[in-house]
Design a protein around this motif. Structure first.
Motif, mmCIF file in Angstrom:
data_model
loop_
_atom_site.group_PDB
_atom_site.id
_atom_site.type_symbol
_atom_site.label_atom_id
_atom_site.label_comp_id
_atom_site.label_asym_id
_atom_site.label_seq_id
_atom_site.Cartn_x
_atom_site.Cartn_y
_atom_site.Cartn_z
ATOM 1 N N TYR A 699 -6.818 17.464 -7.640
ATOM 2 C CA TYR A 699 -6.657 15.973 -7.513
ATOM 3 C C TYR A 699 -7.603 15.427 -6.346
ATOM 4 C CZ TYR A 699 -3.375 11.946 -7.468
ATOM 5 O OH TYR A 699 -2.894 10.597 -7.906
ATOM 6 N N PRO A 700 -8.827 15.212 -6.756
ATOM 7 C CA PRO A 700 -9.983 14.608 -5.951
ATOM 8 C C PRO A 700 -9.691 13.168 -5.488
ATOM 9 C CG PRO A 700 -10.637 14.668 -8.031
ATOM 10 C CD PRO A 700 -9.308 15.201 -8.071
ATOM 11 N N MET A 701 -10.232 12.854 -3.995
ATOM 12 C CA MET A 701 -10.338 11.711 -3.389
ATOM 13 C C MET A 701 -11.846 11.267 -3.611
ATOM 14 S SD MET A 701 -7.362 11.183 -2.247
ATOM 15 C CE MET A 701 -6.445 12.018 -3.747
ATOM 16 N N VAL A 702 -12.073 9.970 -3.420
ATOM 17 C CA VAL A 702 -13.451 9.413 -3.191
ATOM 18 C C VAL A 702 -13.974 9.960 -1.984
ATOM 19 C CG1 VAL A 702 -14.947 7.118 -2.771
ATOM 20 C CG2 VAL A 702 -13.320 7.391 -4.706
ATOM 21 N N HIS A 703 -15.110 10.638 -1.895
ATOM 22 C CA HIS A 703 -15.785 11.326 -0.558
ATOM 23 C C HIS A 703 -16.498 10.004 0.079
ATOM 24 C CE1 HIS A 703 -15.751 15.336 -2.506
ATOM 25 N NE2 HIS A 703 -14.611 14.974 -2.310
ATOM 26 N N LEU A 704 -16.763 10.248 1.321
ATOM 27 C CA LEU A 704 -17.390 9.372 1.973
ATOM 28 C C LEU A 704 -18.768 8.920 1.778
ATOM 29 C CD1 LEU A 704 -17.528 7.748 4.681
ATOM 30 C CD2 LEU A 704 -18.356 9.780 5.928
ATOM 31 N N ALA A 705 -19.534 9.805 0.970
ATOM 32 C CA ALA A 705 -20.779 9.684 0.342
ATOM 33 C C ALA A 705 -20.788 8.872 -0.781
ATOM 34 C CB ALA A 705 -21.787 10.775 0.032
ATOM 35 N N GLU A 706 -19.725 8.817 -1.592
ATOM 36 C CA GLU A 706 -19.369 7.995 -2.583
ATOM 37 C C GLU A 706 -18.742 6.436 -2.330
ATOM 38 O OE1 GLU A 706 -17.611 10.553 -6.139
ATOM 39 O OE2 GLU A 706 -16.468 11.065 -4.240
ATOM 40 N N ALA A 707 -18.353 6.251 -1.082
ATOM 41 C CA ALA A 707 -17.575 4.813 -0.584
ATOM 42 C C ALA A 707 -18.736 3.800 -0.729
ATOM 43 C CB ALA A 707 -16.921 4.960 0.593
ATOM 44 N N PRO A 708 -18.278 2.740 -1.447
ATOM 45 C CA PRO A 708 -19.120 1.427 -1.497
ATOM 46 C C PRO A 708 -19.028 0.691 -0.177
ATOM 47 C CG PRO A 708 -16.960 0.994 -2.678
ATOM 48 C CD PRO A 708 -17.032 2.613 -2.203
ATOM 49 N N VAL A 709 -20.094 -0.074 -0.287
ATOM 50 C CA VAL A 709 -19.829 -1.342 0.851
ATOM 51 C C VAL A 709 -18.935 -2.157 0.513
ATOM 52 C CG1 VAL A 709 -21.304 -3.138 2.171
ATOM 53 C CG2 VAL A 709 -22.322 -0.920 1.643
ATOM 54 N N VAL A 710 -18.021 -2.664 1.392
ATOM 55 C CA VAL A 710 -16.956 -3.375 1.121
ATOM 56 C C VAL A 710 -17.018 -4.797 2.042
ATOM 57 C CG1 VAL A 710 -14.430 -3.902 0.699
ATOM 58 C CG2 VAL A 710 -15.451 -1.698 0.303
ATOM 59 N N GLU A 711 -16.964 -5.951 1.318
ATOM 60 C CA GLU A 711 -17.138 -7.116 2.065
ATOM 61 C C GLU A 711 -15.827 -7.834 1.882
ATOM 62 O OE1 GLU A 711 -20.739 -9.324 1.067
ATOM 63 O OE2 GLU A 711 -21.885 -7.619 0.806
ATOM 64 N N THR A 712 -15.319 -8.420 2.831
ATOM 65 C CA THR A 712 -14.128 -9.270 2.948
ATOM 66 C C THR A 712 -14.185 -10.762 3.271
ATOM 67 O OG1 THR A 712 -12.650 -7.289 3.117
ATOM 68 C CG2 THR A 712 -11.810 -9.377 3.474
ATOM 69 N N TRP A 713 -14.016 -11.609 2.477
ATOM 70 C CA TRP A 713 -14.032 -13.217 2.700
ATOM 71 C C TRP A 713 -12.627 -13.510 2.581
ATOM 72 C CZ3 TRP A 713 -18.877 -14.509 4.473
ATOM 73 C CH2 TRP A 713 -19.832 -13.680 4.069
ATOM 74 N N LEU A 714 -12.445 -14.426 3.636
ATOM 75 C CA LEU A 714 -10.892 -15.049 3.650
ATOM 76 C C LEU A 714 -10.863 -16.432 3.373
ATOM 77 C CD1 LEU A 714 -9.507 -13.119 7.002
ATOM 78 C CD2 LEU A 714 -9.213 -12.391 4.776
ATOM 79 N N VAL A 715 -9.913 -16.855 2.422
ATOM 80 C CA VAL A 715 -9.915 -18.279 2.252
ATOM 81 C C VAL A 715 -9.129 -18.971 3.432
ATOM 82 C CG1 VAL A 715 -9.099 -19.957 0.352
ATOM 83 C CG2 VAL A 715 -9.970 -17.971 -0.153
ATOM 84 N N PRO A 716 -9.423 -19.999 3.947
ATOM 85 C CA PRO A 716 -8.516 -20.352 5.200
ATOM 86 C C PRO A 716 -7.296 -21.269 4.663
ATOM 87 C CG PRO A 716 -10.962 -21.273 5.235
ATOM 88 C CD PRO A 716 -11.082 -20.527 3.978
ATOM 89 N N SER A 717 -6.050 -21.183 5.077
ATOM 90 C CA SER A 717 -4.879 -21.431 4.584
ATOM 91 C C SER A 717 -4.197 -21.783 5.456
ATOM 92 C CB SER A 717 -4.556 -20.225 3.508
ATOM 93 O OG SER A 717 -3.042 -20.673 2.974
ATOM 94 N N THR A 718 -3.043 -22.574 5.421
ATOM 95 C CA THR A 718 -1.934 -23.147 6.399
ATOM 96 C C THR A 718 -0.442 -22.663 5.470
ATOM 97 O OG1 THR A 718 -1.680 -25.364 5.360
ATOM 98 C CG2 THR A 718 -3.106 -25.067 7.086
ATOM 99 N N ARG A 719 -0.501 -21.996 4.687
ATOM 100 C CA ARG A 719 0.549 -21.323 3.814
ATOM 101 C C ARG A 719 1.087 -20.165 4.792
ATOM 102 N NH1 ARG A 719 1.233 -22.186 -1.796
ATOM 103 N NH2 ARG A 719 2.287 -20.148 -1.725
ATOM 104 N N ALA A 720 2.454 -19.983 4.679
ATOM 105 C CA ALA A 720 2.879 -18.773 5.330
ATOM 106 C C ALA A 720 2.208 -17.616 4.912
ATOM 107 C CB ALA A 720 4.373 -18.841 5.035
ATOM 108 N N PRO A 721 2.153 -16.292 5.409
ATOM 109 C CA PRO A 721 1.184 -15.418 5.381
ATOM 110 C C PRO A 721 2.032 -14.677 4.106
ATOM 111 C CG PRO A 721 2.034 -15.184 7.878
ATOM 112 C CD PRO A 721 2.667 -16.322 7.201
ATOM 113 N N GLY A 722 1.014 -14.103 3.536
ATOM 114 C CA GLY A 722 1.384 -13.080 2.453
ATOM 115 C C GLY A 722 1.132 -11.745 2.623
ATOM 116 N N GLY A 723 1.028 -10.714 1.578
ATOM 117 C CA GLY A 723 0.782 -9.223 2.023
ATOM 118 C C GLY A 723 -0.680 -9.108 2.143
ATOM 119 N N ALA A 724 -0.971 -8.041 2.781
ATOM 120 C CA ALA A 724 -2.384 -7.480 2.773
ATOM 121 C C ALA A 724 -2.497 -6.005 2.555
ATOM 122 C CB ALA A 724 -2.825 -7.776 4.470
ATOM 123 N N GLY A 725 -1.472 -5.011 2.647
ATOM 124 C CA GLY A 725 -1.577 -3.574 2.734
ATOM 125 C C GLY A 725 -1.930 -3.410 1.364
#
Length: 755
Positions: A699-725
């Motif tokens: 039941y394998p996992m993605v190894h460190l050598a297989e991990a992609p570069v991940v970029e996160t860009w946030l949309v500014p908002s004044t709404r109440a918080p949603g989930g993140a996890g």
């Protein structure tokens, strides 16, 4: 009418009682100071906040920390409203009062379409449904860390508790110094006046206790100094220096250890066993039989001086296992049965718009496809474990749990004592992902402790037991149909899925008093299908509830995890069918969903969607909303040695107001790796009743050598918080699948993705 029936069934059958009770105001979540743990020198100002003698702040923490940064996030809300440095906020475990229950998680279980339920201008039926379920949730007080709801649930009550404490402290200073409150200033927990008088919170706490300030105001957004700024997580230093205490780190005087072995056939039992050789081994003290408890499979535990001794001995027991009376489970037969039900049963319609069947009848052509997703294990890094002591009519439990109330209740039930005789200590969790919403290991630990003469015992599962006796993400299948008119436009979407309902099974294990023989439609089974933002003129989204007897539970992002793969892959199919760019096709369907369109555009911009890639690479895109958060992901993929290789993932996120942007980025990175593991490798097969995958080699996992570069860009908002996890998980599988189609021309409709 169907949806109304569902809501009423959730609220209860006693109509007059419900109607009379519903006119009462919602229960306050401020709480009495008496709810806080009494400690010398500390002064509680309400059920959430205490002030220490040195002026530091103590927060009652009801949520479990499993790497998502919630202990830091909730502390930031309190530090902001009290104007204290984050490092001056300390945590203590919250008690069991209903104010600590997770209201937002239950309200989010209502099956409303997000485009109908966003903002303040909601239809009356949605406002009433949310109001009623919110009231029920306040009464039930179910304390659970899940549904990406911790920040969303704490957003109002925790800031209000801190603002109320601040007002009381300022009121005490004003009274002592005979000055107006409006002339006082607060900085770093020190109250001061232009006259030169000053005092820190610890010096004012006693005078503030018991006061009820009349004018409590939350800080305005423009005055925030902490919320929205990256803050270091408080749990990282102890996790790096060895000071953190996870479940397996608990050490108590005279502690024994126990290893578990359960029937390899799910739902099976022990036929006969011979433990003579095992009990004669060094360091071994006893064997304890374990019945099926809290959803577990029957088996036994061996108790001894160390885990090493017990793991050797538990395998030395000669045992004859018995298959369950209903026959052996088998994933191939389960899939066939689900496809059969999909073809023959109508299912429950979660969402309808226009007339999709009529649109198909008059269409120039109909596009259809069948998608499949397998059972999945949680594979948390820390296997299931619990430490328990039963002594003098009392029970003490140390557990890495997402549901302390359930853990306390099952411990009391197994030991045959009242709940108030159970003391629970929640440790850090070495991964949760929904697995620790279950309390099977707690029940087993208490049962073993009852045989240990008052000594504490730490029960731990091996990795193999953890993989083969999980509460799995359900297998699901779906049929999707779309009508294409003579002008080549897609004007209808009809989806019918089939799979087991998680919520009724979980309620039966944890809250049997609220479960029944008849299941109400479970939103988690259809989420991610019935709640799409796309403006198809005709829509019909239904789900066929099955019951295949495999133990199932909540898995990170729940139904969204597979339903996003179904829906977003099929949307890509429709773009290809109508010879449109996948991005432009989505854009045209989102003209009435501006929040979604903004997220999609941001992801495309940051990923440079229209730019040329090196030969042998392609991009795929997917957009999905879950847990109040919209995420678009663009995956850049190639093939290497005949296998998919993901190089880069760009995430655009609208999660409302961001409390800690550093944590949101970390959660997106985590979600991408978690979801990518499932997309490329995840699959649980059951044959002759036994799970075939046993540990990471199978039941394998993605190894460190297989991990992609991940970029996160946030949309500014004044709404109440949603989930993140969780919201970062659903889009990754379809984004990768869509990129593979662009690269190879081969459409994959089953997970895990083939080479």
């Amino acid at each position: 009418m169907k949806r109304r029936t569902w809501i009423l069934s959730a609220l209860g059958a006693t109509g007059a009682l419900v109607v009379g009770w519903s006119v009462l105001p919602a229960r306050s979540r401020l709480g009495s100071p008496a709810l806080m743990l009494p400690t010398e020198g500390d002064v509680a100002l309400n059920g959430w906040v205490k002030i220490a003698g040195d002026g530091s702040v103590i927060l009652a923490m009801p949520r479990s920390e499993m790497g998502q940064g919630v202990h830091t996030g909730l502390a930031m809300l309190v530090a902001e409203e009290l104007d204290v440095p984050l490092k001056k906020v300390r945590l203590e475990q919250a008690g069991s009062d209903s104010i600590y229950g997770n209201v937002s998680m239950l309200v989010a279980s209502l099956p409303f379409h997000p485009l109908d339920s966003e903002g303040q201008e909601k239809p009356a039926k949605i406002k009433i449904g949310e109001w009623m379920v919110g009231k029920i949730a306040r009464e039930l007080g179910i304390n659970a860390t899940g549904g990406s709801s911790s920040i969303a649930d704490a957003w109002e009550p925790l800031r209000t508790a801190a603002a109320t404490a601040r007002a009381s402290l300022l009121g005490a200073a004003a009274a002592q110094w005979s000055v107006p409150v409006t002339e006082l200033n607060v900085k770093d927990g020190v109250v001061s006046h232009a006259s030169g008088k000053s005092a820190h919170y610890g010096e004012l706490a006693k005078a503030a206790a018991g006061t009820a300030p009349a004018n409590v105001r939350l800080k305005e957004r423009k005055d925030w100094t902490l919320i929205g700024k990256p803050s270091p997580r408080s749990d990282i230093p102890p996790k790096t220096n060895g000071g953190a205490v996870f479940g397996l780190d608990v050490r108590l005087p005279g502690m024994l250890y126990a290893s578990v072995r359960q029937c390899p056939m799910l739902g099976g039992t022990v036929g006969s066993l011979d433990a003579k050789a095992a009990l004669a081994m060094p360091g071994v003290e006893k064997l304890v039989a374990l019945d099926a408890m809290a959803g577990s499979t029957a088996g036994f535990a061996v108790v001894g001086k160390t885990t090493w001794h017990t793991r050797q001995a538990v395998q030395a027991v000669e045992v004859q296992w018995q298959q369950r009376a209903a026959g052996a489970l088998d994933t191939q037969r389960i899939e066939e049965a689900m496809l059969g039900k999909l073809a023959t049963e109508e299912g429950f319609a979660f969402y309808e718009k226009g007339d999709a069947v009529k649109a198909e009848a008059s269409a120039a052509r109909v596009v259809e496809a069948t998608y499949k997703a397998p059972y999945l294990a949680h594979a948390t890094m820390e296997p299931m474990n619990c430490t328990a002591q039963v002594k003098d009519g009392k029970v003490e439990v140390w557990a890495p749990t997402q549901v302390p109330g359930f853990a306390q209740a099952v411990a009391a039930k197994v030991a045959g004592v009242d709940v108030d005789k159970v003391t629970l200590h929640v440790t850090l969790l070495g991964g949760g992902f929904g697995r620790r919403l279950e309390v099977d290991s707690v029940a087993q630990a208490v049962r073993v402790a009852m045989e240990c003469g008052g000594r504490p015992v730490q029960l731990a599962w091996s990795r193999e037991e953890d993989t083969t006796h999980d509460f799995y993400r359900p297998m699901n299948v779906a049929q999707l149909h779309a009508a294409v008119d003579a002008q080549g436009q897609v004007n209808s979407l009809r989806i019918k899925s089939a799979g087991d309902a998680i919520t009724p099974r979980w309620m039966a294990r944890g809250l049997p008093a609220l479960s029944g023989p008849i299941d109400t439609p479970d939103k988690t089974a259809a989420e991610g299908l019935f709640d799409l933002p796309y403006g198809f003129a005709h829509q019909h989204m239904a789900h066929v509830a099955t019951r295949m007897d495999v133990p199932i539970g909540f898995w990170r992002s729940v139904g969204h995890s597979h339903n996003a793969f179904f829906s977003e892959s099929f949307v890509d199919e429709l773009a290809a069918e109508t010879k449109q760019d996948p991005l432009e096709f989505r854009r045209a369907l989102l003209k009435d969903a501006p929040r979604y369109l903004a997220v999609l555009n941001l992801a495309a911009e940051k990923a440079q969607w229209s730019s040329k890639l090196p030969a042998g690479r392609a991009r795929g895109i997917a957009l999905h909303e879950s847990f109040g958060t919209i995420v678009a992901e663009v995956a850049e993929v190639s093939m290497k040695d005949g296998k998919p290789r993901v190089h880069r993932v760009v995430c655009a996120v609208d999660c409302g107001t961001v409390v800690n942007p550093a944590t949101v980025a970390q959660q997106m990175e985590s979600a991408v790796i978690f979801g990518l593991t499932a997309a490329l490798y995840g699959k649980i097969d059951i044959k002759d009743g036994a799970v075939q995958q046993t540990s990471f080699p199978s039941y394998p996992m993605v190894h460190l050598a297989e991990a992609p570069v991940v970029e996160t860009w946030l949309v500014p908002s004044t709404r109440a918080p949603g989930g993140a996890g969780e919201p970062g998980v659903p889009p990754i599988a379809p984004a990768v699948a869509n990129a593979l189609f662009a690269l190879t021309g081969k459409r994959q409709r089953a997970l895990p993705l083939a080479a």
